[in-house]
Design an enzyme around this catalytic site. Structure first.
Site, PDB file in Angstrom:
ATOM      1  N   PRO A   1       0.810  -1.226   0.000  1.00 41.04           N
ATOM      2  CA  PRO A   1       0.000   0.000   0.000  1.00 41.04           C
ATOM      3  C   PRO A   1       0.840   1.271   0.000  1.00 41.04           C
ATOM      4  O   PRO A   1       0.460   2.279  -0.607  1.00 41.04           O
ATOM      5  CB  PRO A   1      -0.828  -0.132   1.285  1.00 41.04           C
ATOM      6  CG  PRO A   1      -0.948  -1.604   1.499  1.00 41.04           C
ATOM      7  CD  PRO A   1       0.358  -2.181   1.032  1.00 41.04           C
TER       8      PRO A   1
ATOM      9  N   ALA B   1       4.228   1.265  -0.895  1.00 43.55           N
ATOM     10  CA  ALA B   1       5.461   1.027  -1.656  1.00 43.55           C
ATOM     11  C   ALA B   1       5.110   0.368  -2.980  1.00 43.55           C
ATOM     12  O   ALA B   1       5.059  -0.849  -3.092  1.00 43.55           O
ATOM     13  CB  ALA B   1       6.426   0.154  -0.863  1.00 43.55           C
TER      14      ALA B   1
ATOM     15  N   SER C   1       5.999   1.982  -6.737  1.00 42.96           N
ATOM     16  CA  SER C   1       7.187   2.173  -7.565  1.00 42.96           C
ATOM     17  C   SER C   1       8.473   2.179  -6.743  1.00 42.96           C
ATOM     18  O   SER C   1       9.534   1.834  -7.235  1.00 42.96           O
ATOM     19  CB  SER C   1       7.076   3.491  -8.346  1.00 42.96           C
ATOM     20  OG  SER C   1       6.025   3.425  -9.282  1.00 42.96           O
TER      21      SER C   1
ATOM     22  N   ILE D   1     -14.313   6.355 -32.928  1.00 44.45           N
ATOM     23  CA  ILE D   1     -14.892   5.845 -34.179  1.00 44.45           C
ATOM     24  C   ILE D   1     -16.233   5.170 -33.911  1.00 44.45           C
ATOM     25  O   ILE D   1     -17.193   5.324 -34.686  1.00 44.45           O
ATOM     26  CB  ILE D   1     -13.910   4.872 -34.860  1.00 44.45           C
ATOM     27  CG1 ILE D   1     -12.698   5.648 -35.395  1.00 44.45           C
ATOM     28  CG2 ILE D   1     -14.580   4.087 -35.984  1.00 44.45           C
ATOM     29  CD1 ILE D   1     -11.563   4.783 -35.888  1.00 44.45           C
TER      30      ILE D   1
ATOM     31  N   GLY E   1     -18.225   5.976 -31.580  1.00 47.61           N
ATOM     32  CA  GLY E   1     -19.169   6.973 -31.111  1.00 47.61           C
ATOM     33  C   GLY E   1     -19.937   6.489 -29.898  1.00 47.61           C
ATOM     34  O   GLY E   1     -19.392   5.829 -29.012  1.00 47.61           O
TER      35      GLY E   1
ATOM     36  N   GLU F   1       3.692  -3.073 -14.082  1.00 48.31           N
ATOM     37  CA  GLU F   1       5.087  -3.394 -14.440  1.00 48.31           C
ATOM     38  C   GLU F   1       5.981  -2.163 -14.432  1.00 48.31           C
ATOM     39  O   GLU F   1       6.936  -2.039 -15.202  1.00 48.31           O
ATOM     40  CB  GLU F   1       5.140  -4.081 -15.809  1.00 48.31           C
ATOM     41  CG  GLU F   1       6.375  -4.926 -16.048  1.00 48.31           C
ATOM     42  CD  GLU F   1       6.475  -6.135 -15.129  1.00 48.31           C
ATOM     43  OE1 GLU F   1       7.603  -6.534 -14.811  1.00 48.31           O
ATOM     44  OE2 GLU F   1       5.426  -6.679 -14.733  1.00 48.31           O
TER      45      GLU F   1
END
Length: 399
Positions: A129, A131, A133, A336, A338, A362
């Site tokens: 929670p 830690a 990155s 595209i 919509g 990752e």
């Protein structure tokens, strides 16, 4: 396709088998799995029977022992059908690779045949929670007491740890003031508590949950790798994990293009197909071009890894670029479609929700940029982490 130029006849056969399986089994069930949030046991059982669960494991343990390029080609196909299938396999393969590189002979004899056969599903617990990155801020501890390791702490965003076929989670824990080690924690260990499956915007069928260790006692021989080398253990697979995210992002982006093109050819506006309008043609052309570049850099990273060349930086580039292409492709496909893209009658809402996490898992894209910049020789700006520390931080994310 660019990737197919690199494939051996055996690899091409595996890719074609994966493509056929994706079209027949994975893609037709992807929407239902996403809406129901049910783990895809039946599909994984079929992948096991086809030998894909042990695709990179050594032959001596019953694996396929394929190279990274072949694995990447297969994984892209699965991701084109459903990212949850692809990433469930990706985590399993990554952990199996860690066992191959760092486990003792006794540990390999116990775990590798079961991992390679797909009898059990592998997981790795790094993120906490507080830690993500920054792995060096992890607070889960492991204390050696009378021949046993006792773990206390928690992990979050952990993939594959809570299914009916899960067994043996590799856990990163603090064993000293600035020392980290990795451990094998079987599911039936007292004090190992698996929390409820997390509710998520995307990746819904994937098993992702919190884990808790409450005086969780394991034998001393469950240390995986050398004591104090835990970050090295988890970071060794960094290039493989990021190559996988690169090809998975490419596969998802390809799915966005395929759906958008088919819809644009079928949808009629102002008495002509949507695809006849230059504004739509430009979107499709840009999507195709960006997907080709994402595929090219991801497979270049795979080739370098197979050749024994340094692949960490280009793997980070592949993850960074391909994940961004994936998000952009989902956004353009949504545009595209919509209003129909906003409904669950079409797959675009699922792809749109699933795509964003590719920029975070990752190692977030911001971390990738830091790592790439420092590899180029940029100053670290006085942050606590050295270049090696930034590499350690880069392993954070959903795993």
């Amino acid at each position: 396709m660019i990737a197919e130029l690199d494939l051996t006849p055996e690899a091409r056969m595996l890719k074609e088998t994966a493509r056929d399986f994706t079209d027949r089994v994975i893609a037709p069930n992807a929407q239902e799995l996403w809406e129901s949030e049910q783990f895809p046991y039946e599909i994984l059982a079929q992948l096991r029977d086809l030998g894909y669960m042990g695709i990179m494991a050594p032959e001596e343990y019953g694996g396929g022992a394929v190279d990274t390029v072949t694995y990447a080609a297969v994984l892209e196909e699965f991701a084109r059908g459903d990212i949850t299938i692809a990433l469930t396999l990706q985590v399993h393969v990554l952990v199996t690779d860690i066992y191959e590189k760092f486990a003792t002979e006794a540990q390999k004899a116990e775990w590798m045949p079961r991992l390679a056969s797909g009898e059990i599903l592998a997981a790795i617990a790094m993120t906490e929670p507080g830690a993500g990155s920054d792995l060096r801020s992890a607070t889960t501890t492991a204390e050696l007491r009378g021949g046993s390791w006792v773990l206390n702490g928690s992990k979050t965003f952990i993939t594959n740890a809570g299914t009916d076929i899960s067994d043996g989670c590799v856990v990163l824990a603090k064993t000293g003031a600035d020392e980290f080690s990795t451990f094998i924690v079987p599911n039936d260990t007292p004090g190992f508590v698996r929390g409820k499956k997390l509710r998520k915007l995307g990746w819904r069928a994937m098993d992702t949950r919190e884990l808790f260790f409450e005086n969780c006692e394991i034998p001393e021989e469950n240390l995986l790798g050398e004591r104090g080398r835990g970050l090295r253990v988890v970071l060794t697979g960094m290039d493989l994990g990021r190559i996988a995210f690169g090809v998975c992002s490419t596969g998802m982006a390809q799915a966005c293009l395929d759906h958008a093109l088919a819809y644009a050819n079928e949808r009629v506006q102002f008495r002509r197909p949507l695809s006849s309008f230059q504004a739509i043609q430009f979107k499709l052309a840009d999507m195709a071009t960006k997907i080709a570049t994402a595929r090219a850099i991801s497979f270049e990273a795979a080739r370098r890894r197979d050749a024994g060349l340094p692949a960490e930086v280009i793997a980070s580039m592949a993850k960074l670029h391909a994940s961004r292409v994936c998000v952009e492709a989902a956004d353009e496909a949504f545009q595209i479609f919509g209003g129909y893209g906003f409904t669950l009658d079409y797959p675009i809402a699922r792809l749109y929700a699933d795509a964003k996490m590719m920029e975070i898992g990752e190692g977030s894209n911001e971390i990738q940029r830091i790592y790439i910049a420092r590899a180029l020789g940029c100053a670290d700006g006085g942050e606590r982490a050295s270049r090696n520390g930034a590499a350690a931080a880069a392993a954070g994310g959903a795993s």
